[in-house]
Write a protein that holds these residues in place. Structure first.
Motif, PDB file in Angstrom:
ATOM      1  N   PHE A  70       0.858  -1.176   0.000  1.00  0.00           N
ATOM      2  CA  PHE A  70       0.000   0.000   0.000  1.00  0.00           C
ATOM      3  C   PHE A  70       0.894   1.226   0.000  1.00  0.00           C
ATOM      4  O   PHE A  70       2.041   1.158   0.440  1.00  0.00           O
ATOM      5  CB  PHE A  70      -0.884   0.018   1.252  1.00  0.00           C
ATOM      6  N   TYR A  71       0.384   2.364  -0.474  1.00  0.00           N
ATOM      7  CA  TYR A  71       1.217   3.567  -0.422  1.00  0.00           C
ATOM      8  C   TYR A  71       0.822   4.498   0.708  1.00  0.00           C
ATOM      9  O   TYR A  71       1.526   5.477   0.966  1.00  0.00           O
ATOM     10  CB  TYR A  71       1.284   4.299  -1.765  1.00  0.00           C
ATOM     11  N   VAL A 106       7.463  -0.322   6.579  1.00  0.00           N
ATOM     12  CA  VAL A 106       7.300   0.767   5.624  1.00  0.00           C
ATOM     13  C   VAL A 106       8.665   1.112   5.050  1.00  0.00           C
ATOM     14  O   VAL A 106       9.632   1.261   5.792  1.00  0.00           O
ATOM     15  CB  VAL A 106       6.719   2.025   6.305  1.00  0.00           C
ATOM     16  N   PHE A 107       8.725   1.221   3.731  1.00  0.00           N
ATOM     17  CA  PHE A 107       9.953   1.578   3.037  1.00  0.00           C
ATOM     18  C   PHE A 107       9.700   2.864   2.260  1.00  0.00           C
ATOM     19  O   PHE A 107       8.670   3.003   1.603  1.00  0.00           O
ATOM     20  CB  PHE A 107      10.389   0.449   2.112  1.00  0.00           C
ATOM     21  N   THR A 108      10.635   3.790   2.337  1.00  0.00           N
ATOM     22  CA  THR A 108      10.472   5.082   1.670  1.00  0.00           C
ATOM     23  C   THR A 108      11.703   5.411   0.830  1.00  0.00           C
ATOM     24  O   THR A 108      12.775   4.847   1.037  1.00  0.00           O
ATOM     25  CB  THR A 108      10.267   6.212   2.696  1.00  0.00           C
ATOM     26  N   GLU A 118       6.193   5.712  -1.045  1.00  0.00           N
ATOM     27  CA  GLU A 118       6.299   4.761   0.066  1.00  0.00           C
ATOM     28  C   GLU A 118       5.738   3.407  -0.347  1.00  0.00           C
ATOM     29  O   GLU A 118       4.844   3.322  -1.190  1.00  0.00           O
ATOM     30  CB  GLU A 118       5.513   5.249   1.285  1.00  0.00           C
ATOM     31  N   ARG A 119       6.282   2.372   0.289  1.00  0.00           N
ATOM     32  CA  ARG A 119       5.739   1.016   0.142  1.00  0.00           C
ATOM     33  C   ARG A 119       5.493   0.477   1.537  1.00  0.00           C
ATOM     34  O   ARG A 119       6.407   0.218   2.295  1.00  0.00           O
ATOM     35  CB  ARG A 119       6.697   0.093  -0.612  1.00  0.00           C
ATOM     36  N   TRP A 120       4.222   0.325   1.885  1.00  0.00           N
ATOM     37  CA  TRP A 120       3.825  -0.282   3.146  1.00  0.00           C
ATOM     38  C   TRP A 120       3.688  -1.775   2.855  1.00  0.00           C
ATOM     39  O   TRP A 120       2.720  -2.216   2.249  1.00  0.00           O
ATOM     40  CB  TRP A 120       2.502   0.304   3.634  1.00  0.00           C
TER      41      TRP A 120
END
Length: 137
Positions: A70-71, A106-108, A118-120
């Motif tokens: 998710f973003y 979470v990766f940003t 972002e990648r949740w």
């Protein structure tokens, strides 16, 4: 948001062993095995432990990472972010703000083609999907 508090024994009674391992012990399901990894159903994703609304399908995207991505969450206060230094890495852990259950990470700043960059990365076992009712016509 109303906080949900249960004893460890109550969590163990309510959750399956796999759910407990991820939600209460910060485990991770194997990549590409989760129920919602490739789901495109329209609806709301809720915390499997307490039912709190966490994500909407319109913020879900295919990242190829092996977990539902998710973003953004439905609201800024739906998820708590915590620095995670486990496994020799520095990451940001995502937890349900209502019940403090582990969701994923979470990766940003990795160049994701999303509105938030972002990648949740969320474990399917941490979620339940409430499908949107089709519009009557």
């Amino acid at each position: 948001m109303e906080k949900v508090e249960r004893t460890d024994a109550e969590w163990r009674e309510r959750l399956t062993p796999a759910e407990y391992a991820v939600l209460r012990q910060a485990g991770t399901e194997r990549a590409f095995t989760g129920e919602y990894t490739d789901t495109e159903t329209t609806g709301v994703y809720r915390c499997r432990a307490c039912g709190a609304e966490l994500f909407r399908s319109d913020a879900k995207f295919h990242s190829g990472c092996g977990w539902p991505s998710f973003y953004q969450p439905t609201a800024d206060d739906a998820v708590t972010l915590i620095e995670d230094r486990a496994h020799g890495m520095i990451r940001v852990e995502a937890r349900c703000a209502a019940c403090d259950s582990h969701l994923g990470h979470v990766f940003t700043g990795e160049g994701y083609a999303t509105p938030t960059d972002e990648r949740w990365c969320i474990n399917s076992v941490s979620l339940t999907l409430e499908p949107k009712e089709p519009a009557e016509g």
